[in-house]
Design a protein around this motif. Sequence first.
Motif, PDB file in Angstrom:
ATOM      1  N   THR A 118       0.942  -1.176  -0.007  1.00  0.00           N
ATOM      2  CA  THR A 118       0.070  -0.025  -0.032  1.00  0.00           C
ATOM      3  C   THR A 118       1.086   1.239  -0.138  1.00  0.00           C
ATOM      4  O   THR A 118       2.033   1.229   0.479  1.00  0.00           O
ATOM      5  N   ALA A 119       0.288   2.471  -0.388  1.00  0.00           N
ATOM      6  CA  ALA A 119       0.879   3.608  -0.328  1.00  0.00           C
ATOM      7  C   ALA A 119       0.838   4.400   0.721  1.00  0.00           C
ATOM      8  O   ALA A 119      -0.289   4.261   1.281  1.00  0.00           O
ATOM      9  N   THR A 120       1.619   5.329   0.896  1.00  0.00           N
ATOM     10  CA  THR A 120       1.358   6.324   1.909  1.00  0.00           C
ATOM     11  C   THR A 120       0.991   7.714   1.439  1.00  0.00           C
ATOM     12  O   THR A 120       1.535   8.192   0.321  1.00  0.00           O
ATOM     13  N   VAL A 121      -0.124   8.222   1.884  1.00  0.00           N
ATOM     14  CA  VAL A 121      -0.894   9.408   1.412  1.00  0.00           C
ATOM     15  C   VAL A 121      -0.206  10.556   1.823  1.00  0.00           C
ATOM     16  O   VAL A 121      -0.309  10.508   3.347  1.00  0.00           O
ATOM     17  N   VAL A 122       0.153  11.611   1.387  1.00  0.00           N
ATOM     18  CA  VAL A 122       0.792  12.819   1.870  1.00  0.00           C
ATOM     19  C   VAL A 122       0.144  14.196   1.182  1.00  0.00           C
ATOM     20  O   VAL A 122      -0.265  14.004  -0.024  1.00  0.00           O
ATOM     21  N   ASN A 123      -0.056  14.967   1.818  1.00  0.00           N
ATOM     22  CA  ASN A 123      -0.526  16.356   1.252  1.00  0.00           C
ATOM     23  C   ASN A 123       0.864  17.143   0.999  1.00  0.00           C
ATOM     24  O   ASN A 123       1.458  17.508   1.779  1.00  0.00           O
ATOM     25  N   ALA A 124       1.362  17.410  -0.157  1.00  0.00           N
ATOM     26  CA  ALA A 124       2.418  18.060  -0.779  1.00  0.00           C
ATOM     27  C   ALA A 124       2.190  18.940  -1.897  1.00  0.00           C
ATOM     28  O   ALA A 124       1.110  18.718  -2.583  1.00  0.00           O
ATOM     29  N   ARG A 125       3.403  19.813  -1.961  1.00  0.00           N
ATOM     30  CA  ARG A 125       3.168  20.735  -3.104  1.00  0.00           C
ATOM     31  C   ARG A 125       3.701  20.123  -4.448  1.00  0.00           C
ATOM     32  O   ARG A 125       3.287  20.359  -5.699  1.00  0.00           O
ATOM     33  N   ASP A 126       4.735  19.092  -4.214  1.00  0.00           N
ATOM     34  CA  ASP A 126       5.337  18.649  -5.479  1.00  0.00           C
ATOM     35  C   ASP A 126       5.608  17.228  -4.759  1.00  0.00           C
ATOM     36  O   ASP A 126       5.806  16.912  -3.860  1.00  0.00           O
ATOM     37  N   ALA A 127       6.292  16.394  -5.978  1.00  0.00           N
ATOM     38  CA  ALA A 127       6.651  14.895  -5.984  1.00  0.00           C
ATOM     39  C   ALA A 127       7.842  15.061  -4.725  1.00  0.00           C
ATOM     40  O   ALA A 127       7.853  14.125  -4.025  1.00  0.00           O
ATOM     41  N   ALA A 128       8.909  15.913  -5.000  1.00  0.00           N
ATOM     42  CA  ALA A 128       9.849  16.071  -4.093  1.00  0.00           C
ATOM     43  C   ALA A 128       9.513  15.992  -2.836  1.00  0.00           C
ATOM     44  O   ALA A 128      10.074  15.309  -1.715  1.00  0.00           O
ATOM     45  N   GLN A 129       8.656  16.931  -2.389  1.00  0.00           N
ATOM     46  CA  GLN A 129       8.164  17.337  -0.897  1.00  0.00           C
ATOM     47  C   GLN A 129       7.299  15.982  -0.670  1.00  0.00           C
ATOM     48  O   GLN A 129       7.675  15.756   0.534  1.00  0.00           O
ATOM     49  N   ALA A 130       6.544  15.517  -1.316  1.00  0.00           N
ATOM     50  CA  ALA A 130       5.817  14.185  -0.979  1.00  0.00           C
ATOM     51  C   ALA A 130       6.992  13.070  -0.392  1.00  0.00           C
ATOM     52  O   ALA A 130       6.486  12.439   0.480  1.00  0.00           O
ATOM     53  N   ARG A 131       7.995  12.969  -1.182  1.00  0.00           N
ATOM     54  CA  ARG A 131       9.003  11.879  -0.720  1.00  0.00           C
ATOM     55  C   ARG A 131       9.504  12.323   0.445  1.00  0.00           C
ATOM     56  O   ARG A 131       9.747  11.538   1.362  1.00  0.00           O
ATOM     57  N   ARG A 132       9.809  13.373   0.734  1.00  0.00           N
ATOM     58  CA  ARG A 132      10.264  13.786   2.038  1.00  0.00           C
ATOM     59  C   ARG A 132       9.384  13.680   3.276  1.00  0.00           C
ATOM     60  O   ARG A 132       9.683  13.215   4.086  1.00  0.00           O
ATOM     61  N   LEU A 133       8.138  14.138   3.031  1.00  0.00           N
ATOM     62  CA  LEU A 133       6.947  13.904   4.079  1.00  0.00           C
ATOM     63  C   LEU A 133       7.025  12.341   4.199  1.00  0.00           C
ATOM     64  O   LEU A 133       6.728  11.928   5.355  1.00  0.00           O
ATOM     65  N   ALA A 134       6.755  11.679   3.252  1.00  0.00           N
ATOM     66  CA  ALA A 134       6.743  10.275   3.263  1.00  0.00           C
ATOM     67  C   ALA A 134       7.816   9.529   4.039  1.00  0.00           C
ATOM     68  O   ALA A 134       7.591   8.626   4.997  1.00  0.00           O
ATOM     69  N   ALA A 135       9.043   9.940   3.803  1.00  0.00           N
ATOM     70  CA  ALA A 135      10.441   9.398   4.511  1.00  0.00           C
ATOM     71  C   ALA A 135      10.216   9.497   5.812  1.00  0.00           C
ATOM     72  O   ALA A 135      10.835   8.556   6.589  1.00  0.00           O
ATOM     73  N   LYS A 136       9.604  10.531   6.670  1.00  0.00           N
ATOM     74  CA  LYS A 136       9.445  10.647   7.616  1.00  0.00           C
ATOM     75  C   LYS A 136       8.486   9.728   8.371  1.00  0.00           C
ATOM     76  O   LYS A 136       8.505   9.391   9.616  1.00  0.00           O
TER      77      LYS A 136
END
Length: 107
Positions: A29-47
């Motif tokens: 399953t994927a992690t859902v994050v609220n972000a401005r762009d894909a790079a920020q989404a990767r950073r938020l998901a990594a947390k």
Amino acid sequence: MALGPMALDLQGPAIADMYYLVFWERRSTATVVNARDAAQARRLAAKQKKQGYGPIVSAQRAVAADVALIRKGSWVRRRRNGTSPQFGTAKQKAAARRMRSAYRSWL
């Protein structure tokens, strides 16, 4: 000039409601994050990464149907290849159920 309640705030919710599905190498399953762009989404998901997930494979912007489910608080089921068992024709959903049933004994 005062802005009325119907004025658009381009820095607010319009940008804040961009959801991304971040897929992991060893997680179905994927992690859902609220972000401005894909790079920020990767950073938020990594947390939010937990042991055993493996590295991030991809970050994809959620399609409109998924965003509606996210806002309702429903579970979003989306495969890495972009298909979803939640949407499609009755025939496609039945094929997905048959495929799951074939592997259910292993789970």
